[in-house]
Scaffold this active site. Structure first.
Site, PDB file in Angstrom:
ATOM      1  N   ARG A  63      95.645 -25.313  -8.196  1.00  0.00           N
ATOM      2  CA  ARG A  63      95.510 -25.089  -9.651  1.00  0.00           C
ATOM      3  C   ARG A  63      94.070 -24.813 -10.058  1.00  0.00           C
ATOM      4  NH1 ARG A  63      98.432 -28.028 -14.874  1.00  0.00           N
ATOM      5  NH2 ARG A  63      97.323 -26.749 -16.389  1.00  0.00           N
ATOM      6  N   LYS A 121      97.688 -29.129 -19.733  1.00  0.00           N
ATOM      7  CA  LYS A 121      96.323 -29.650 -19.840  1.00  0.00           C
ATOM      8  C   LYS A 121      96.010 -29.815 -21.318  1.00  0.00           C
ATOM      9  CE  LYS A 121      93.801 -28.096 -15.785  1.00  0.00           C
ATOM     10  NZ  LYS A 121      92.709 -27.225 -15.307  1.00  0.00           N
ATOM     11  N   ARG A 140     101.691 -44.142 -27.471  1.00  0.00           N
ATOM     12  CA  ARG A 140     101.786 -44.020 -25.998  1.00  0.00           C
ATOM     13  C   ARG A 140     102.616 -42.822 -25.529  1.00  0.00           C
ATOM     14  NH1 ARG A 140     102.541 -49.708 -26.446  1.00  0.00           N
ATOM     15  NH2 ARG A 140     100.557 -50.758 -26.108  1.00  0.00           N
ATOM     16  N   HIS A 195      81.924 -22.520 -18.965  1.00  0.00           N
ATOM     17  CA  HIS A 195      81.743 -23.757 -19.722  1.00  0.00           C
ATOM     18  C   HIS A 195      80.257 -24.019 -19.980  1.00  0.00           C
ATOM     19  CE1 HIS A 195      85.934 -25.519 -18.501  1.00  0.00           C
ATOM     20  NE2 HIS A 195      86.019 -24.538 -19.373  1.00  0.00           N
ATOM     21  N   HIS A 252      85.299 -20.234 -15.018  1.00  0.00           N
ATOM     22  CA  HIS A 252      85.230 -21.278 -16.041  1.00  0.00           C
ATOM     23  C   HIS A 252      84.017 -22.197 -15.882  1.00  0.00           C
ATOM     24  CE1 HIS A 252      89.201 -19.858 -16.962  1.00  0.00           C
ATOM     25  NE2 HIS A 252      89.428 -20.787 -17.870  1.00  0.00           N
ATOM     26  N   GLU A 269      96.213 -30.509 -10.520  1.00  0.00           N
ATOM     27  CA  GLU A 269      95.016 -29.868  -9.961  1.00  0.00           C
ATOM     28  C   GLU A 269      94.401 -30.636  -8.787  1.00  0.00           C
ATOM     29  OE1 GLU A 269      92.661 -27.704 -12.898  1.00  0.00           O
ATOM     30  OE2 GLU A 269      90.875 -28.185 -11.729  1.00  0.00           O
ATOM     31  N   GLU A 310      91.677 -13.980 -19.819  1.00  0.00           N
ATOM     32  CA  GLU A 310      92.506 -14.894 -19.019  1.00  0.00           C
ATOM     33  C   GLU A 310      93.625 -14.114 -18.313  1.00  0.00           C
ATOM     34  OE1 GLU A 310      91.598 -17.919 -18.460  1.00  0.00           O
ATOM     35  OE2 GLU A 310      90.851 -18.943 -20.245  1.00  0.00           O
ATOM     36  N   ASN A 338      90.719 -21.619 -12.696  1.00  0.00           N
ATOM     37  CA  ASN A 338      89.447 -21.773 -13.398  1.00  0.00           C
ATOM     38  C   ASN A 338      88.394 -20.756 -12.947  1.00  0.00           C
ATOM     39  OD1 ASN A 338      90.275 -23.979 -14.987  1.00  0.00           O
ATOM     40  ND2 ASN A 338      90.047 -25.325 -13.226  1.00  0.00           N
ATOM     41  N   LYS A 360     101.177 -18.453 -14.023  1.00  0.00           N
ATOM     42  CA  LYS A 360     100.715 -19.810 -14.334  1.00  0.00           C
ATOM     43  C   LYS A 360     101.800 -20.826 -13.997  1.00  0.00           C
ATOM     44  CE  LYS A 360      98.102 -22.877 -17.012  1.00  0.00           C
ATOM     45  NZ  LYS A 360      97.129 -23.120 -18.039  1.00  0.00           N
ATOM     46  N   HIS A 403      85.839 -18.783 -25.894  1.00  0.00           N
ATOM     47  CA  HIS A 403      86.157 -19.242 -24.541  1.00  0.00           C
ATOM     48  C   HIS A 403      86.420 -18.049 -23.610  1.00  0.00           C
ATOM     49  CE1 HIS A 403      87.776 -21.766 -21.363  1.00  0.00           C
ATOM     50  NE2 HIS A 403      88.867 -21.029 -21.351  1.00  0.00           N
TER      51      HIS A 403
HETATM   52  P1  NAD Z   1      91.330 -20.759 -30.998  1.00  0.00           P
HETATM   53  O1  NAD Z   1      92.393 -21.753 -30.922  1.00  0.00           O
HETATM   54  O2  NAD Z   1      90.022 -21.169 -31.567  1.00  0.00           O
HETATM   55  O3  NAD Z   1      91.867 -19.500 -31.810  1.00  0.00           O
HETATM   56  C1  NAD Z   1      91.009 -18.410 -32.024  1.00  0.00           C
HETATM   57  C2  NAD Z   1      90.903 -18.037 -33.518  1.00  0.00           C
HETATM   58  O4  NAD Z   1      92.062 -17.294 -33.888  1.00  0.00           O
HETATM   59  C3  NAD Z   1      90.841 -19.226 -34.458  1.00  0.00           C
HETATM   60  O5  NAD Z   1      89.994 -18.915 -35.531  1.00  0.00           O
HETATM   61  C4  NAD Z   1      92.283 -19.324 -34.939  1.00  0.00           C
HETATM   62  O6  NAD Z   1      92.395 -19.983 -36.187  1.00  0.00           O
HETATM   63  C5  NAD Z   1      92.662 -17.879 -35.045  1.00  0.00           C
HETATM   64  N1  NAD Z   1      94.074 -17.568 -34.951  1.00  0.00           N
HETATM   65  C6  NAD Z   1      94.988 -18.164 -34.153  1.00  0.00           C
HETATM   66  N2  NAD Z   1      96.148 -17.512 -34.217  1.00  0.00           N
HETATM   67  C7  NAD Z   1      95.982 -16.500 -35.098  1.00  0.00           C
HETATM   68  C8  NAD Z   1      96.817 -15.474 -35.575  1.00  0.00           C
HETATM   69  N3  NAD Z   1      98.048 -15.310 -35.105  1.00  0.00           N
HETATM   70  N4  NAD Z   1      96.335 -14.620 -36.500  1.00  0.00           N
HETATM   71  C9  NAD Z   1      95.044 -14.750 -36.936  1.00  0.00           C
HETATM   72  N5  NAD Z   1      94.190 -15.680 -36.495  1.00  0.00           N
HETATM   73  C10 NAD Z   1      94.661 -16.544 -35.582  1.00  0.00           C
HETATM   74  O7  NAD Z   1      91.000 -20.139 -29.565  1.00  0.00           O
HETATM   75  P2  NAD Z   1      91.918 -19.736 -28.315  1.00  0.00           P
HETATM   76  O8  NAD Z   1      91.206 -18.633 -27.666  1.00  0.00           O
HETATM   77  O9  NAD Z   1      93.333 -19.574 -28.675  1.00  0.00           O
HETATM   78  O10 NAD Z   1      91.833 -21.030 -27.391  1.00  0.00           O
HETATM   79  C11 NAD Z   1      90.623 -21.454 -26.839  1.00  0.00           C
HETATM   80  C12 NAD Z   1      90.752 -22.907 -26.471  1.00  0.00           C
HETATM   81  O11 NAD Z   1      91.763 -23.062 -25.494  1.00  0.00           O
HETATM   82  C13 NAD Z   1      89.494 -23.494 -25.886  1.00  0.00           C
HETATM   83  O12 NAD Z   1      89.231 -24.746 -26.487  1.00  0.00           O
HETATM   84  C14 NAD Z   1      89.818 -23.671 -24.420  1.00  0.00           C
HETATM   85  O13 NAD Z   1      89.138 -24.749 -23.837  1.00  0.00           O
HETATM   86  C15 NAD Z   1      91.292 -23.924 -24.480  1.00  0.00           C
HETATM   87  N6  NAD Z   1      91.993 -23.588 -23.238  1.00  0.00           N
HETATM   88  C16 NAD Z   1      92.837 -24.513 -22.723  1.00  0.00           C
HETATM   89  C17 NAD Z   1      93.559 -24.219 -21.594  1.00  0.00           C
HETATM   90  C18 NAD Z   1      94.553 -25.212 -21.080  1.00  0.00           C
HETATM   91  O14 NAD Z   1      95.089 -25.019 -19.989  1.00  0.00           O
HETATM   92  N7  NAD Z   1      94.865 -26.248 -21.815  1.00  0.00           N
HETATM   93  C19 NAD Z   1      93.438 -22.972 -20.973  1.00  0.00           C
HETATM   94  C20 NAD Z   1      92.565 -22.045 -21.523  1.00  0.00           C
HETATM   95  C21 NAD Z   1      91.848 -22.361 -22.668  1.00  0.00           C
HETATM   96  N1  GLY Z   2      93.479 -23.075 -17.634  1.00  0.00           N
HETATM   97  C1  GLY Z   2      93.433 -23.720 -16.384  1.00  0.00           C
HETATM   98  C2  GLY Z   2      94.604 -24.566 -16.074  1.00  0.00           C
HETATM   99  O1  GLY Z   2      95.531 -24.681 -16.849  1.00  0.00           O
HETATM  100  O2  GLY Z   2      94.642 -25.174 -15.051  1.00  0.00           O
END
Ligand code: NAD
Ligand code: GLY
Length: 361
Positions: free
Chosen positions: A240, A142, A120, A251, A247, A236, A184, A244, A226, A264
Site C-alpha cells: 500500500r 485512511k 468509539r 508532504h 507524497h 500499509e 493521483e 504514496n 486502489k 495536495h
Molecule cells: P479539498 O477537500 O480541499 O477540496 C478542494 C476544494 O474543492 C475545496 O475548496 C472544496 O470545498 C472544493 N470542492 C469540493 N467539491 C467541489 C465541487 N463539487 N464543486 C466545487 N468545489 C468543490 O481537497 P481534495 O483535493 O479533495 O483532497 C485533499 C485532501 O485529501 C488532503 O488533505 C489529502 O491529505 C487528503 N488525501 C487523503 C487520502 C486518503 O487516502 N485518505 C488520499 C489522498 C489525499
Molecule cells: N492515498 C494513499 C493511500 O490510501 O494509501
C-alpha cells in the site's frame, strides 16, 4: 452506474460511480443502520449539494443533522474535528447514526476520523465531490487530521460502508482542483498500471475538457487499482505504501509552504517528478521516461518543479514522514513506468540532488 467492491471480508463495501447518484436516496438508505444521519460538508460544497442530498432523505423519513465546516486544508485540524463532535453531541447523535462526508478529501478524511472515534466508532459513508477524492481519498479507510509538525499525523484506519462517486458533481469543480485530481490518477498508471498510463496519455485532452465518459472511466480504473491494493494490504504493511509515490516529497511542500498554499495534488505531482529524478539517478528510469512523466503532468496542468525551499529543508521536513522507519527514510521510486518499489537505500547526496534538480516551481 458502475459498481466496484473493496474486498475486506465482512467490512467489504461498494463504490458506485456514475452521474446523478447524489439524487438517488435509495443508494444511501440501503446502507443505513438506522434512519438517522449527520451530513458533514463545508461552506463551499454545502450550498451546492447539501439540500439535494438531505431533502430526499428527510422525505424518506430519515432524521438529518447538517454540519457545515470552514473550507480548506488549513482547517483539517483538531479544533475543527472537535467542532464536529460538538455538533454531533449537541444534536444527540447516537451510535447508530451514520456520518456522511459530503465534499473533497479534507472533509472525507476528517469525517472518517470523527466516525472512527465518536462514541468509539459509528458507521460512515463517503460522498466525494472532487476528482481527487473520487479516485483516491474516499476509498481505503485512511482518515486523519494534520499536525503543525506533519501532515495526516493523527488518524485511524476506518473503512466507510459505501462510497458514492457522483461524476456530475465535478461539473462545478474549479479547473485547478480538477488538475490536482489528475495527479493521483496519473500516479496509478506510474506505480502499477502501464496500460492505464498509456490510456491517460491518449485521453488527457478529454479529461481536461471533462468529457463525462473519459472521467467515469478514469475514476473507475483508478478505484479498481486502489481497491486491489487496499484489499491486499489494508493497513500499509507493504504494497500500500506504493500509493504514496511523490507524497513524501509532496508532504514536505505542503507543510513547508503552509497547508493550503499548494494543493495536495500539485505537491504530489512535483513530488512524483522528484521521485522520477531520483529513480533515474539510481539507473532505473532513463531520461526519455522522465521526460514522458514530465509531459503527462504538464499536459494535466500540474507543476513539475517544487517551490524552492532549499533541498536541505525538504529533507528536514521529510524526516517527519510516516514512512520513516528506525530513523531511515523509505521512498517510493520507479523501476519503470508501471512499476513502483519501496526503497530505503538511496543516499543522502542523491536525494538532495534529485530534489535540487526539481526546484523552482
Ligand atoms: P479539498 O477537500 O480541499 O477540496 C478542494 C476544494 O474543492 C475545496 O475548496 C472544496 O470545498 C472544493 N470542492 C469540493 N467539491 C467541489 C465541487 N463539487 N464543486 C466545487 N468545489 C468543490 O481537497 P481534495 O483535493 O479533495 O483532497 C485533499 C485532501 O485529501 C488532503 O488533505 C489529502 O491529505 C487528503 N488525501 C487523503 C487520502 C486518503 O487516502 N485518505 C488520499 C489522498 C489525499
Ligand atoms: N492515498 C494513499 C493511500 O490510501 O494509501
Amino acid at each position: 452506474m458502475r459498481t466496484l467492491n473493496v474486498a475486506l471480508g465482512e467490512r467489504s463495501y461498494p463504490i458506485h460511480i456514475g452521474r446523478g447518484l447524489i439524487d438517488q436516496p435509495d443508494l444511501v438508505l440501503d446502507a443505513l443502520k438506522a434512519p438517522r444521519v449527520a451530513i458533514i460538508s463545508n461552506e463551499t460544497v454545502a450550498p451546492l449539494y447539501m439540500a439535494r442530498l438531505a431533502g430526499p432523505l428527510e422525505a424518506a423519513g430519515v432524521n438529518v443533522t447538517r454540519v457545515v465546516l470552514p473550507d480548506g486544508e488549513q482547517y483539517k485540524t483538531w479544533a475543527t474535528l472537535n467542532s464536529i463532535f460538538d455538533a454531533l453531541l449537541g444534536a444527540r447523535c447516537e451510535r447508530s447514526t451514520t456520518l456522511i462526508a459530503l465534499g473533497g478529501g479534507v472533509i472525507g478524511d476528517m469525517v472518517g476520523f470523527a466516525a472512527a472515534t465518536y462514541q468509539r466508532g459509528v458507521p460512515f459513508i463517503q460522498i466525494p465531490t472532487t476528482l481527487l477524492s473520487q479516485v483516491d481519498s474516499s476509498v481505503g479507510g485512511k482518515t486523519a487530521i494534520n499536525h503543525p509538525l506533519g501532515k495526516n499525523m493523527i488518524g485511524a484506519f476506518y473503512q466507510p460502508r459505501l462510497v458514492l462517486a457522483d461524476i456530475a458533481t465535478l461539473d462545478t469543480l474549479p479547473a485547478r482542483e480538477l488538475s490536482a485530481g489528475l495527479a493521483e490518477i496519473i500516479k496509478y498508471g506510474l506505480i502499477r498500471d502501464r496500460s492505464f498510463f498509456e490510456w491517460l496519455e491518449a485521453k488527457l485532452p478529454a479529461l481536461v475538457e471533462r468529457d463525462p465518459d473519459a472521467l467515469a472511466e478514469a475514476v473507475a480504473r483508478s478505484c479498481a487499482n486502489k481497491a486491489e491494493v487496499v484489499a491486499a494490504d489494508e493497513t500499509e504493511q507493504g504494497v500500500r505504501a506504493t500509493l504514496n509515490l511523490g507524497h513524501t516529497f509532496g508532504h514536505a511542500i505542503e507543510a513547508g509552504m503552509g497547508y493550503g498554499v499548494w494543493l495536495h495534488g500539485e505537491a504530489v505531482a512535483a513530488g512524483a517528478m522528484m521521485a522520477a529524478e531520483l529513480s533515474e539517478r539510481l539507473g532505473w528510469l532513463d531520461a526519455d521516461q522522465v521526460a514522458r512523466i514530465e509531459r503527462i503532468h504538464q499536459r494535466a496542468g500540474l507543476p513539475v518543479h517544487g517551490p524552492d525551499l532549499g533541498a536541505e529543508r525538504y529533507l528536514e521536513l521529510m524526516a517527519h514522514d510516516k514512512k520513516v522507519e528506525d530513523g531511515k527514510l523509505r521512498l517510493v521510486l520507479l523501476k519503470d513506468i508501471g512499476e513502483a518499489v519501496i526503497h530505503g537505500g538511496a543516499g543522502r547526496e542523491d536525494i538532495l540532488a534529485a530534489i535540487a534538480a526539481r526546484l523552482g516551481g
